[in-house]
Structure formats: structure tokens, C-alpha cells
Design an enzyme around this catalytic site. Sequence first.
Site, PDB file in Angstrom:
ATOM      1  N   HIS A 121      11.428 -34.615   8.965  1.00  0.00           N
ATOM      2  CA  HIS A 121      10.166 -34.701   9.010  1.00  0.00           C
ATOM      3  C   HIS A 121       9.144 -33.620   9.611  1.00  0.00           C
ATOM      4  O   HIS A 121       9.894 -34.247  11.272  1.00  0.00           O
ATOM      5  CB  HIS A 121       9.649 -35.795   8.420  1.00  0.00           C
ATOM      6  CG  HIS A 121       8.519 -36.638   8.078  1.00  0.00           C
ATOM      7  ND1 HIS A 121       7.340 -36.950   9.323  1.00  0.00           N
ATOM      8  CD2 HIS A 121       8.205 -37.365   6.830  1.00  0.00           C
ATOM      9  CE1 HIS A 121       6.698 -37.530   8.773  1.00  0.00           C
ATOM     10  NE2 HIS A 121       7.401 -37.284   7.101  1.00  0.00           N
ATOM     11  N   ASP A 198      16.979 -39.584  12.192  1.00  0.00           N
ATOM     12  CA  ASP A 198      15.742 -40.377  11.619  1.00  0.00           C
ATOM     13  C   ASP A 198      16.164 -41.327  10.225  1.00  0.00           C
ATOM     14  O   ASP A 198      16.411 -40.837   9.510  1.00  0.00           O
ATOM     15  CB  ASP A 198      14.726 -39.387  11.187  1.00  0.00           C
ATOM     16  CG  ASP A 198      13.621 -39.355  10.281  1.00  0.00           C
ATOM     17  OD1 ASP A 198      14.201 -40.550  10.010  1.00  0.00           O
ATOM     18  OD2 ASP A 198      12.810 -38.941  10.252  1.00  0.00           O
ATOM     19  N   GLN A 201      14.067 -42.100   6.022  1.00  0.00           N
ATOM     20  CA  GLN A 201      14.858 -42.430   4.020  1.00  0.00           C
ATOM     21  C   GLN A 201      16.462 -42.838   4.114  1.00  0.00           C
ATOM     22  O   GLN A 201      16.288 -42.865   3.030  1.00  0.00           O
ATOM     23  CB  GLN A 201      14.756 -40.242   3.127  1.00  0.00           C
ATOM     24  CG  GLN A 201      13.555 -40.363   3.213  1.00  0.00           C
ATOM     25  CD  GLN A 201      11.904 -41.426   2.294  1.00  0.00           C
ATOM     26  OE1 GLN A 201      12.757 -41.767   1.885  1.00  0.00           O
ATOM     27  NE2 GLN A 201      11.091 -40.704   2.903  1.00  0.00           N
ATOM     28  N   LYS A 224       8.806 -48.288   4.368  1.00  0.00           N
ATOM     29  CA  LYS A 224       9.141 -48.126   3.375  1.00  0.00           C
ATOM     30  C   LYS A 224      10.895 -48.270   2.821  1.00  0.00           C
ATOM     31  O   LYS A 224      11.390 -48.229   1.841  1.00  0.00           O
ATOM     32  CB  LYS A 224      10.463 -46.756   4.090  1.00  0.00           C
ATOM     33  CG  LYS A 224       9.037 -45.387   4.164  1.00  0.00           C
ATOM     34  CD  LYS A 224       9.044 -44.014   4.487  1.00  0.00           C
ATOM     35  CE  LYS A 224       7.895 -43.570   4.761  1.00  0.00           C
ATOM     36  NZ  LYS A 224       8.580 -42.149   5.121  1.00  0.00           N
ATOM     37  N   CYS A 362       5.008 -34.199   4.610  1.00  0.00           N
ATOM     38  CA  CYS A 362       5.181 -33.580   6.681  1.00  0.00           C
ATOM     39  C   CYS A 362       6.439 -32.824   6.490  1.00  0.00           C
ATOM     40  O   CYS A 362       7.113 -32.783   7.093  1.00  0.00           O
ATOM     41  CB  CYS A 362       5.612 -34.873   6.543  1.00  0.00           C
ATOM     42  SG  CYS A 362       4.015 -35.761   6.151  1.00  0.00           S
TER      43      CYS A 362
HETATM   44  C1  LIG Z   1       7.774 -40.915   6.190  1.00  0.00           C
HETATM   45  C2  LIG Z   1       9.292 -40.546   7.177  1.00  0.00           C
HETATM   46  C3  LIG Z   1       8.676 -40.660   8.699  1.00  0.00           C
HETATM   47  C4  LIG Z   1       7.916 -40.967   9.575  1.00  0.00           C
HETATM   48  O1  LIG Z   1       7.652 -42.660   8.994  1.00  0.00           O
HETATM   49  P1  LIG Z   1       6.390 -43.697   9.649  1.00  0.00           P
HETATM   50  O2  LIG Z   1       6.740 -44.271   8.909  1.00  0.00           O
HETATM   51  O3  LIG Z   1       5.012 -42.285   8.533  1.00  0.00           O
HETATM   52  O4  LIG Z   1       6.180 -43.278  10.775  1.00  0.00           O
HETATM   53  C5  LIG Z   1       9.798 -39.721   9.988  1.00  0.00           C
HETATM   54  N1  LIG Z   1      10.962 -38.721   9.141  1.00  0.00           N
HETATM   55  C6  LIG Z   1      11.683 -39.373   7.865  1.00  0.00           C
HETATM   56  C7  LIG Z   1      12.490 -38.731   6.808  1.00  0.00           C
HETATM   57  C8  LIG Z   1      10.519 -40.146   6.270  1.00  0.00           C
HETATM   58  O5  LIG Z   1      10.477 -40.247   5.411  1.00  0.00           O
END
Ligand SMILES: *Cc1c(COP(=O)(O)O)cnc(C)c1O
Length: 404
Positions: A121, A198, A201, A224, A362
Site C-alpha cells: 500500500h 503492515d 488487512q 478496518k 493505493c
Molecule cells: C488501509 C491500509 C493501509 C492504511 O491504513 P490507514 O487506516 O488509512 O492508515 C495500509 N496498508 C494496507 C494494506 C491497508 O489496507
Amino acid sequence: MLDIDNIRSEYPILKREIFGKPLVYLDSAATSQTPRCVVDKIVEMYTTMKANVHRGVHELSQEATEMQERAREKVRAYINAASTEEIIFTRGTTEAINLVASSYGDSFCNGDEIILTVMEHHSDIVPWQLLQQHKRIRLRVVPIDEKGELRQDMYEEMFTENTRMVAICHVSNVLGTVNPVKDMIEVAHRHGVPVLIDGAQSMPHMKVDVQELDADFFAFSAHKMYGPTGVGVLYGKKRLLETMPPYQGGGEMIGNVSFEKTTFSGLPYKFEAGTPDFVGIAAFAEALDYIERIGIGRIEEHEHNLLLRATAGLQSIPGMRIFGNAQNKSGVISFLVGNIHHYDMGMLLDKMGVAVRTGHHCAEPLMSALGIEGTVRASFGVYNTEEEIDTFVAAVERAAQMLG
Ligand SMILES: *Cc1c(COP(=O)(O)O)cnc(C)c1O
């Protein structure tokens, strides 16, 4: 099996109609909906106990502080961190990664290398690029194969004596690929290199144990995972966090301040400058309770069934191209039909009440690697039903006929 009717009754928004059609919400990877218990917590905090944390001797302030620290302990236990000192509240995944890039990255030197993947992302790419404004750092990018899985052979060959960091997503927000991060962390550690995961997800969809993974940093967002907006978490190993300089300056993160010399608080407060979203943080703890009441394993199984049903349905549509066919795939499905533009498809689905995401998600470098500009993406949450999947597939089929 999950009692979906009962689960859905906690989400008033799911009763909405869009253009006269029942809403089919398939954009949980962008943000999940929020159950009533979490919203109730926010209302309760604002109406009965709003007071700034760590600032006052008065009872309300102490209650708010206690609430926040209980939430920190909840998060610690949820991801099995060793200590609450390792749980830093941020505004989200993006801020958590920026914190690491800025603070941990402070020690990087010209010539150092960071390994990323092509499926990152933007929030796990741009913070590292910002570092490049000050230092000549090289980003090395692990590619994917035709199934949308990372090329592990190439990853292993990317390490050099200059590698300082690996930063990879646990689950791709476009392909749904669940990366074998535990193995990838082990490889990095053999080279003495720390790893940031990260987890934006993965956290909503599967059990995560940071100690079992042996992750050095792990970032995720509350919004999320059925929680409020504006709250996220950076988990970091204490040993690393201790060596890192503060990210932002202000209240809360200091020991003593004078114009001659300012000292900083200990962990985790050193990284929490200013008044945090303590209401959101308390509501996030409620969201974690909510997930635990249902059971993350049952959520994962339910979403997997939805994924299989959606995949089978979509595959029967002529001209269908699904991006990401990993062996281990989470509840995200990206696709294009024939030459139909993703935006046109998304617009027509919206008219039929089906909310999907379109565009580059993104992840522009991934789009380039796939040789496309964007996809249509459907993503699932605990509240989605098999009937909704069937409605979605029928809507895609109809839109394809209209646009094709
Ligand atoms: C949504 C997302 C982000 C960013 O998350 P924010 O809540 O916008 O800071 C980073 N990495 C992944 C894989 C995402 O899906």
C-alpha cells in the site's frame, strides 16, 4: 455457523437503501462498518466521562486514563505482545509506519537498503521514500508471480550487508494474498534485519500473535476491524523502541521541559505526543471484545466461504479476469471484465446498490506490475451474506452485459 441475522441487526447502516435497492456493502477492506456496541461506547464516553487522560487529579480524568490503559492492555493481550510498553496508539496504520520510518529510519545511512514488496500500500512505500529526501537509501522491491504470490526465491537473494529493514504487508489489500510473513521474518532475522509488518488487512480477518510471528514492528488500524476511525496501533519490540528517538514532540511524551533541556517519558508515552483519541481508543477495545465474542476463527471461515462463492460466481462470467489467485487468500477479490473500465463497472454496481471500490487501491506500483490502471474490488466482512454475494455476482453479470 454464524447467526448472520443477529450480527446484521447490530449494524443499522446495513438496512439502508441505495437508489431504491438494499445496500450490499462490499468495501470492508477500505473501512468496515461499526456495530452498535462500539458506537454506544463512544456515546457513553462523550456523555458520561469525557476528560483528558494523564492530566488531571480529578475523578473523571482518572476514569478516562484508566479506560485508555485498560484498552492498551486489551490490545496487548489481543496480539499477545509481551508488554503494554510495546503498544503505541497512533491515528492508524499510516501514522504507525511513518513513525517507524521517521524514528527508526533516523539511524539509517547513505547506501543502506530497505526491502519492500510490489504489493505494498502507498502507506508502506511513501514513508520510506520520504527518508530518501535526506539519505541515499535504496529501496529493493520483491516481485510477484502470476498467482499474485511473492517471489520468495528473489526475496532471499535480496539481502546484502547493507540491508537495514524489511517492510511487508501481511495481506494484500488488492490481491488478497496472505504472505508467509513468519517465514519471511525468519529469513530476515538470519541476516540480522528487523521486519515491519503492515497488518491493516490481516488483523480484521485472522488471528495474529506478534511473538509467534517474531515481528519487530506490526501496524494496524481500528477502522478496518469494526472499530472507530482515527485510531491505530504500532506494536514494536521494546528493545527497538527504546533505542528510537521521539517521532513528534508535545505534551504527554515528556519527562521535564525547560528551554535548556527537555527529557522524554518512557515507553509507550514517548511516542504519544498530544492528547490521544482516548474516546476512540476505548471504543477500539470494545471492538476487540466484539470480535472475540464472535470468534476470529469463525469470522475467517465465514469470509473464506464468501470468497469461494464469489470467485466461482465471477468466474462464470465471460471475459472475467481475477487478479490474485494465491493459495492462501483472504476475503478480497479484484477483477476486470473484458475491456470494461473499472470505474464504469463500479458506477453501475452502485446504481444496483452494490458498494465496491474501484481504482488503484493505493497500490499504483502493483497496478503497473500487473499492466493495468485499476480494478474493481469487492471485500467482505463478518456481516456479509451468501445472498449478497449472489446479488453482487448477478449485478456484475448485468453490468457486463450493459457495458460490454
Ligand atoms: C488501509 C491500509 C493501509 C492504511 O491504513 P490507514 O487506516 O488509512 O492508515 C495500509 N496498508 C494496507 C494494506 C491497508 O489496507
